[in-house]
Design an enzyme around this catalytic site. Structure first.
Site, PDB file in Angstrom:
ATOM      1  N   TYR A 102     -54.477 -28.266  -8.601  1.00 12.79           N
ATOM      2  CA  TYR A 102     -55.198 -27.059  -8.150  1.00 12.79           C
ATOM      3  C   TYR A 102     -54.463 -25.783  -8.604  1.00 12.79           C
ATOM      4  O   TYR A 102     -55.078 -24.849  -9.129  1.00 12.79           O
ATOM      5  CB  TYR A 102     -55.306 -27.132  -6.628  1.00 12.79           C
ATOM      6  CG  TYR A 102     -56.069 -26.023  -5.963  1.00 12.79           C
ATOM      7  CD1 TYR A 102     -57.460 -26.023  -5.911  1.00 12.79           C
ATOM      8  CD2 TYR A 102     -55.401 -24.971  -5.316  1.00 12.79           C
ATOM      9  CE1 TYR A 102     -58.164 -25.017  -5.255  1.00 12.79           C
ATOM     10  CE2 TYR A 102     -56.092 -23.971  -4.663  1.00 12.79           C
ATOM     11  CZ  TYR A 102     -57.469 -23.998  -4.631  1.00 12.79           C
ATOM     12  OH  TYR A 102     -58.160 -22.995  -3.979  1.00 12.79           O
ATOM     13  N   LYS A 157     -55.684 -22.805 -11.137  1.00  4.97           N
ATOM     14  CA  LYS A 157     -55.809 -21.400 -10.699  1.00  4.97           C
ATOM     15  C   LYS A 157     -54.927 -20.485 -11.558  1.00  4.97           C
ATOM     16  O   LYS A 157     -55.354 -19.402 -11.960  1.00  4.97           O
ATOM     17  CB  LYS A 157     -55.460 -21.263  -9.219  1.00  4.97           C
ATOM     18  CG  LYS A 157     -56.422 -21.973  -8.270  1.00  4.97           C
ATOM     19  CD  LYS A 157     -57.860 -21.493  -8.425  1.00  4.97           C
ATOM     20  CE  LYS A 157     -58.795 -22.028  -7.350  1.00  4.97           C
ATOM     21  NZ  LYS A 157     -60.197 -21.676  -7.581  1.00  4.97           N
TER      22      LYS A 157
END
Ligand code: NAP
Length: 246
Positions: free
Chosen positions: A153, A157
Site C-alpha cells: 500500500y 501511495k
C-alpha cells in the site's frame, strides 16, 4: 463553482469517494461515479443526483483495462468532455513483508497504482485537446511516513505521488494540473476494519485528537478541482489532523 465541468470520481461508492462526488456535485459539476457494480454505487448516484441531476454512474473494475476504457468512452459519448479526474479507488491487503504474498502485492499495485496510470492516460487525451484539466490522486499520509505491515500500500501511495509530479511537468503547458490529497486517519469502511487497540494507538498520534471525516478530504479535493487552485500543480495536500508532524 464547477458549473459546466464534468468529473470522474473512482471508488465513489466508498466512504471518501462518495463524499468527494457529492462535494463536486454541490459545486455544480456533472459527476461520473465509477466503482464495481453494487447497490452502494446506485445509492451513491441517487445522493449525487440530488445536487447535480445530470450525473451518471458506470460500473467498472479499475484494475481491468477494458472496463476502464469503456467507462471513459461512455463518459465522452454522454458528456463530450472530461475536466476533472479524481483517482480515489483503493484497497489494502496488509501483511508484514516477510509474509506478504505476491498476489497481495500485485492486487494492491493494480488497483492503487497501475489503474491510475491507465485512467490518467485515457483522460489526458480530451484534456489536452480542451487545454484544461484537473487530476487529483488520493494518496495517504503513510506514503510519506511508511507504515509497518503495508509495504504494498505504501509503495503504491508513494509511487502515485511521484507519478503525479512527473505528469504535472509533462502537461503543465496544456493548462492541466496534477495534485494529490493525502488523508491521515479518516472514518470509512477501510478504517472501520481496524481493531480498537490499533484505532486508539492511531488516535494517540493525532494532535487534533479525533479521526477525520470524509468531508475533510473532499473539501481539499474540491479546492484543487476549482478555478482558485489554477496555480497549484505537482503538490500534495496533507489532511491528517497534524499526524504527519508526530
Ligand atoms: P472504502 O470506503 O473502502 O472505499 C474504497 C472505494 O474504492 C469503494 O468505492 C470501492 O468500491 C472502490 N474500489 C475498490 N476496488 C476497486 C476496483 N477494483 N475497481 C473500482 N473501484 C474499486 O475506502 P476509503 O477509506 O473511502 O478510501 C478511499 C481512498 O482514500 C483510497 O485510495 C484510500 O487508500 C485512501 N485513504 C483512505 C484513508 C482512510 O483513513 N480512510 C486514509 C488514507 C488514504 P467497490 O468495492 O464497490 O468497487
Amino acid at each position: 463553482m464547477l458549473k459546466d465541468r464534468v468529473a470522474i470520481v473512482t471508488g465513489s461508492s466508498g466512504g471518501i469517494g462518495r463524499v468527494v462526488a457529492q462535494q463536486l456535485a454541490r459545486r455544480g459539476a456533472k459527476v461520473v461515479l465509477l466503482s464495481r457494480a453494487s447497490d452502494r454505487l446506485a445509492a451513491a448516484l441517487a445522493e449525487v443526483r440530488a445536487f447535480s441531476p445530470a450525473s451518471e454512474a458506470f460500473a467498472a473494475d479499475v484494475s481491468v483495462p477494458s472496463e476502464v476504457a469503456e467507462a471513459v468512452n461512455k463518459t465522452m459519448a454522454q458528456f463530450g468532455q472530461i475536466d476533472i479526474l479524481v483517482n480515489n479507488a483503493g484497497i489494502t491487503k496488509d501483511g508484514l513483508i516477510m509474509r506478504m504474498k505476491e498476489e497481495d502485492w500485485q492486487q494492491v499495485m493494480e488497483v492503487n497504482l497501475t489503474s491510475i496510470f491507465r485512467l490518467t492516460q485515457l483522460v489526458l487525451r480530451p484534456m489536452v485537446k480542451a487545454r484544461y484539466g484537473r487530476i487529483i490522486q488520493i494518496s495517504s499520509v503513510v506514503g510519506s511516513t511508511g507504515n509497518a505491515g503495508q509495504a504494498n500500500y505504501v509503495a503504491a501511495k508513494a509511487g502515485l505521488e511521484g507519478f503525479a509530479k512527473t505528469v504535472a511537468l509533462e502537461v503543465a503547458s496544456r493548462n492541466i494540473t496534477v495534485n494529490c490529497v493525502a488523508p491521515g486517519f479518516i472514518r470509512s469502511a477501510m478504517t472501520d476494519q481496524l481493531n480498537s487497540k490499533t484505532r486508539e494507538a492511531i488516535l494517540a498520534r493525532i494532535p487534533l485528537g479525533v479521526a477525520g471525516e470524509p468531508e475533510d478530504v473532499a473539501h481539499a479535493v474540491a479546492f484543487l478541482a476549482s478555478a482558485e487552485a489554477r496555480y497549484i500543480t505537482g503538490q500534495t495536500i496533507h489532511v491528517n489532523g497534524g499526524m504527519y508532524m508526530r
